[in-house]
Motif scaffolding. Structure first.
Motif, PDB file in Angstrom:
ATOM      1  N   VAL A 201       0.866  -1.177   0.000  1.00  0.00           N
ATOM      2  CA  VAL A 201       0.000   0.000   0.000  1.00  0.00           C
ATOM      3  C   VAL A 201       0.903   1.227   0.000  1.00  0.00           C
ATOM      4  CG1 VAL A 201      -1.827   1.279   1.164  1.00  0.00           C
ATOM      5  CG2 VAL A 201      -1.794  -1.221   1.280  1.00  0.00           C
ATOM      6  N   VAL A 202       0.824   2.005  -1.067  1.00  0.00           N
ATOM      7  CA  VAL A 202       1.662   3.190  -1.249  1.00  0.00           C
ATOM      8  C   VAL A 202       0.800   4.418  -1.006  1.00  0.00           C
ATOM      9  CG1 VAL A 202       3.131   4.451  -2.853  1.00  0.00           C
ATOM     10  CG2 VAL A 202       3.026   1.944  -2.946  1.00  0.00           C
ATOM     11  N   PHE A 203       1.244   5.297  -0.107  1.00  0.00           N
ATOM     12  CA  PHE A 203       0.401   6.427   0.241  1.00  0.00           C
ATOM     13  C   PHE A 203       1.252   7.669   0.465  1.00  0.00           C
ATOM     14  CE2 PHE A 203       1.423   5.997   4.765  1.00  0.00           C
ATOM     15  CZ  PHE A 203       1.764   4.661   4.857  1.00  0.00           C
TER      16      PHE A 203
ATOM     17  N   LEU B 228      -2.957   8.832  -9.509  1.00  0.00           N
ATOM     18  CA  LEU B 228      -2.727  10.229  -9.141  1.00  0.00           C
ATOM     19  C   LEU B 228      -3.203  11.174 -10.249  1.00  0.00           C
ATOM     20  CD1 LEU B 228      -1.600  12.161  -7.023  1.00  0.00           C
ATOM     21  CD2 LEU B 228       0.635  11.944  -8.125  1.00  0.00           C
ATOM     22  N   ALA B 229      -2.831  10.859 -11.486  1.00  0.00           N
ATOM     23  CA  ALA B 229      -3.210  11.733 -12.597  1.00  0.00           C
ATOM     24  C   ALA B 229      -4.724  11.797 -12.751  1.00  0.00           C
ATOM     25  CB  ALA B 229      -2.556  11.237 -13.881  1.00  0.00           C
TER      26      ALA B 229
ATOM     27  N   LYS C  39      -7.738  15.538  -4.384  1.00  0.00           N
ATOM     28  CA  LYS C  39      -6.594  14.891  -3.751  1.00  0.00           C
ATOM     29  C   LYS C  39      -6.907  13.407  -3.551  1.00  0.00           C
ATOM     30  CE  LYS C  39      -4.219  17.977  -0.748  1.00  0.00           C
ATOM     31  NZ  LYS C  39      -3.440  18.664  -1.760  1.00  0.00           N
ATOM     32  N   THR C  40      -5.865  12.640  -3.397  1.00  0.00           N
ATOM     33  CA  THR C  40      -6.020  11.226  -3.075  1.00  0.00           C
ATOM     34  C   THR C  40      -4.894  10.795  -2.146  1.00  0.00           C
ATOM     35  OG1 THR C  40      -6.116   8.972  -3.954  1.00  0.00           O
ATOM     36  CG2 THR C  40      -4.800  10.546  -5.184  1.00  0.00           C
ATOM     37  N   PHE C  41      -5.170   9.766  -1.379  1.00  0.00           N
ATOM     38  CA  PHE C  41      -4.163   9.247  -0.445  1.00  0.00           C
ATOM     39  C   PHE C  41      -3.119   8.402  -1.182  1.00  0.00           C
ATOM     40  CE2 PHE C  41      -2.516   8.615   3.579  1.00  0.00           C
ATOM     41  CZ  PHE C  41      -2.635   7.338   4.118  1.00  0.00           C
ATOM     42  N   TYR C  42      -3.476   7.883  -2.337  1.00  0.00           N
ATOM     43  CA  TYR C  42      -2.658   6.879  -3.015  1.00  0.00           C
ATOM     44  C   TYR C  42      -2.091   7.416  -4.328  1.00  0.00           C
ATOM     45  CZ  TYR C  42      -5.614   4.288   0.191  1.00  0.00           C
ATOM     46  OH  TYR C  42      -6.284   3.871   1.308  1.00  0.00           O
ATOM     47  N   PRO C  43      -0.786   7.674  -4.401  1.00  0.00           N
ATOM     48  CA  PRO C  43      -0.229   8.152  -5.675  1.00  0.00           C
ATOM     49  C   PRO C  43      -0.339   7.111  -6.780  1.00  0.00           C
ATOM     50  CG  PRO C  43       1.494   7.766  -4.027  1.00  0.00           C
ATOM     51  CD  PRO C  43       0.193   7.627  -3.317  1.00  0.00           C
ATOM     52  N   TYR C  44      -0.293   5.873  -6.433  1.00  0.00           N
ATOM     53  CA  TYR C  44      -0.571   4.812  -7.395  1.00  0.00           C
ATOM     54  C   TYR C  44      -0.946   3.565  -6.600  1.00  0.00           C
ATOM     55  CZ  TYR C  44       4.194   3.202  -6.307  1.00  0.00           C
ATOM     56  OH  TYR C  44       5.336   2.796  -5.665  1.00  0.00           O
ATOM     57  N   ILE C  45      -1.486   2.582  -7.278  1.00  0.00           N
ATOM     58  CA  ILE C  45      -1.912   1.347  -6.632  1.00  0.00           C
ATOM     59  C   ILE C  45      -1.218   0.182  -7.319  1.00  0.00           C
ATOM     60  CG2 ILE C  45      -3.874  -0.219  -6.292  1.00  0.00           C
ATOM     61  CD1 ILE C  45      -5.633   2.305  -6.042  1.00  0.00           C
ATOM     62  N   ASP C  46      -0.553  -0.628  -6.531  1.00  0.00           N
ATOM     63  CA  ASP C  46       0.041  -1.874  -7.025  1.00  0.00           C
ATOM     64  C   ASP C  46      -0.797  -3.040  -6.535  1.00  0.00           C
ATOM     65  OD1 ASP C  46       3.641  -1.206  -6.726  1.00  0.00           O
ATOM     66  OD2 ASP C  46       2.255  -0.932  -8.407  1.00  0.00           O
TER      67      ASP C  46
ATOM     68  N   TYR D  91      -9.736   7.794  -0.840  1.00  0.00           N
ATOM     69  CA  TYR D  91      -9.160   7.421   0.449  1.00  0.00           C
ATOM     70  C   TYR D  91      -9.378   5.957   0.791  1.00  0.00           C
ATOM     71  CZ  TYR D  91      -8.074  12.284   0.993  1.00  0.00           C
ATOM     72  OH  TYR D  91      -7.549  13.521   0.780  1.00  0.00           O
ATOM     73  N   GLY D  92      -9.552   5.148  -0.241  1.00  0.00           N
ATOM     74  CA  GLY D  92      -9.669   3.712  -0.004  1.00  0.00           C
ATOM     75  C   GLY D  92      -9.871   2.977  -1.305  1.00  0.00           C
ATOM     76  N   TYR D  93      -9.456   1.726  -1.338  1.00  0.00           N
ATOM     77  CA  TYR D  93      -9.720   0.923  -2.529  1.00  0.00           C
ATOM     78  C   TYR D  93      -9.789  -0.540  -2.136  1.00  0.00           C
ATOM     79  CZ  TYR D  93      -4.628  -0.008  -2.616  1.00  0.00           C
ATOM     80  OH  TYR D  93      -3.338  -0.367  -2.302  1.00  0.00           O
TER      81      TYR D  93
END
Lengths: 112, 120
Positions: free
Chosen positions: A84-86, B75-76, B84-91, B112-114
Motif C-alpha cells: 500500500v503506497v500512500f 494520481l493523474a 486529492k487522493t491518499f494513493y499516488p498509485y496502486i500496485d 481514500y480507499g480501494y
C-alpha cells in the motif's frame, strides 16, 4: 516501513518517541499481519511503525507479508504480498492504514 | 492458455462510474526483478471494462505461471478532477498458477480507499 527484502525481527520505529518529543508520537498505525517490522498484538494491530522524526511529508509504502500468513494456515492466496503506497502531507495527523484481508481479495482505506 | 487471460476494471465508487483514462502497467516478476510487459490506457467500452487493444497479443505468450503486478496510475486521474487522493498509485501483486484460466483483477476505487479481488 519496510522493503520486501527485509526479513528478521528488527522493529523499525521501536525507538518510539518519549513524551518530550513531538506530540504526535505514534503517527502511523496499521492492522498488519506477521511482518518483519512488527507483529500484530492480540487485537490484530501494530503501531510504532515509525518515529515522528522520520514521519515527514513524503511517500510511504507498507508491505504486508500475506503469503507467510496463509502458508502457516495451510491455505492458498492470490496475493504473495500486499503493497500500500500512500502520500503523507500532514505528519501532525494520525494515519491508520488497515487491510481487510481475504485469500482472494483485500481492501484498504485511510483511517485516523 | 486462455484466449484473454487477464482483464481489469476500475470503478470509481465515489461517482459510481468507471474511471476512464488511468494508465495501467502489467509487470512480471522474473530473475528477482519486475519486468514491464505492457502499459495501456483504459478506454471506455460499453461496460468500461479495461480494454487494451493488443494487450492480448502482448501478453499471451508471457502469461505463464508467475508473479505479476498491475500498477494503476491513479494520481493523474484525481489531479485531472482537481481532487486529492491518499494513493499516488496502486500496485496489485498476484500469483498466476493456472494460465489456462481467466483472471479478472478489478479495483473499486475512491480517493481514500480501494479494494480488489480475484474475479474470473
Amino acid at each position: 516501513m519496510q522493503s520486501e527484502e527485509s526479513k528478521g525481527n528488527n522493529t523499525l520505529g521501536s525507538n518510539s518517541s518519549t513524551a518530550s518529543m513531538a506530540s504526535n508520537s505514534n503517527p502511523l498505525t496499521s492492522h498488519v499481519l506477521d511482518t518483519a517490522v512488527g507483529l500484530t498484538n492480540a487485537d490484530g494491530r501494530v503501531g510504532n511503525l515509525i518515529s515522528s522524526e522520520e514521519f515527514t511529508p513524503s511517500r510511504f509504502k507498507l508491505t504486508f507479508d500475506t503469503l507467510a500468513y496463509y502458508e502457516s494456515r495451510g491455505e492458498r492466496t492470490f496475493y504473495p504480498y500486499i503493497d500500500v503506497v500512500f502520500e503523507i502531507e500532514r505528519p501532525e495527523e494520525h494515519y491508520h492504514v488497515p487491510i481487510l484481508l481475504s485469500a482472494f481479495g483485500y481492501s484498504t482505506y485511510r483511517g485516523s | 492458455m486462455a484466449s484473454n487471460p487477464l482483464t481489469s476494471h476500475v470503478l470509481d465508487t465515489a461517482t459510481g462510474k468507471p474511471a476512464v483514462g488511468i494508465p495501467v502497467t502489467l509487470s512480471k516478476f522474473e530473475n528477482d526483478v519486475w519486468r514491464q510487459i505492457s502499459r495501456k490506457w483504459a478506454f471506455q467500452d460499453t461496460a468500461n471494462r479495461l480494454r487494451w487493444t493488443g494487450w492480448k497479443s502482448d501478453i499471451i505468450e508471457e502469461f505463464t505461471p508467475s508473479k505479476y503486478k498491475l500498477t494503476f496510475e491513479t494520481l493523474a486521474y484525481y489531479e485531472g478532477r482537481g481532487e486529492k487522493t491518499f494513493y499516488p498509485y496502486i500496485d496489485v501483486i498476484f500469483e498466476i498458477e493456472r494460465s489456462e484460466e481467466h483472471y479478472h483483477v478489478p479495483i473499486l476505487l475512491s480517493a481514500y480507499g480501494y479494494s480488489t479481488y480475484r474475479g474470473s
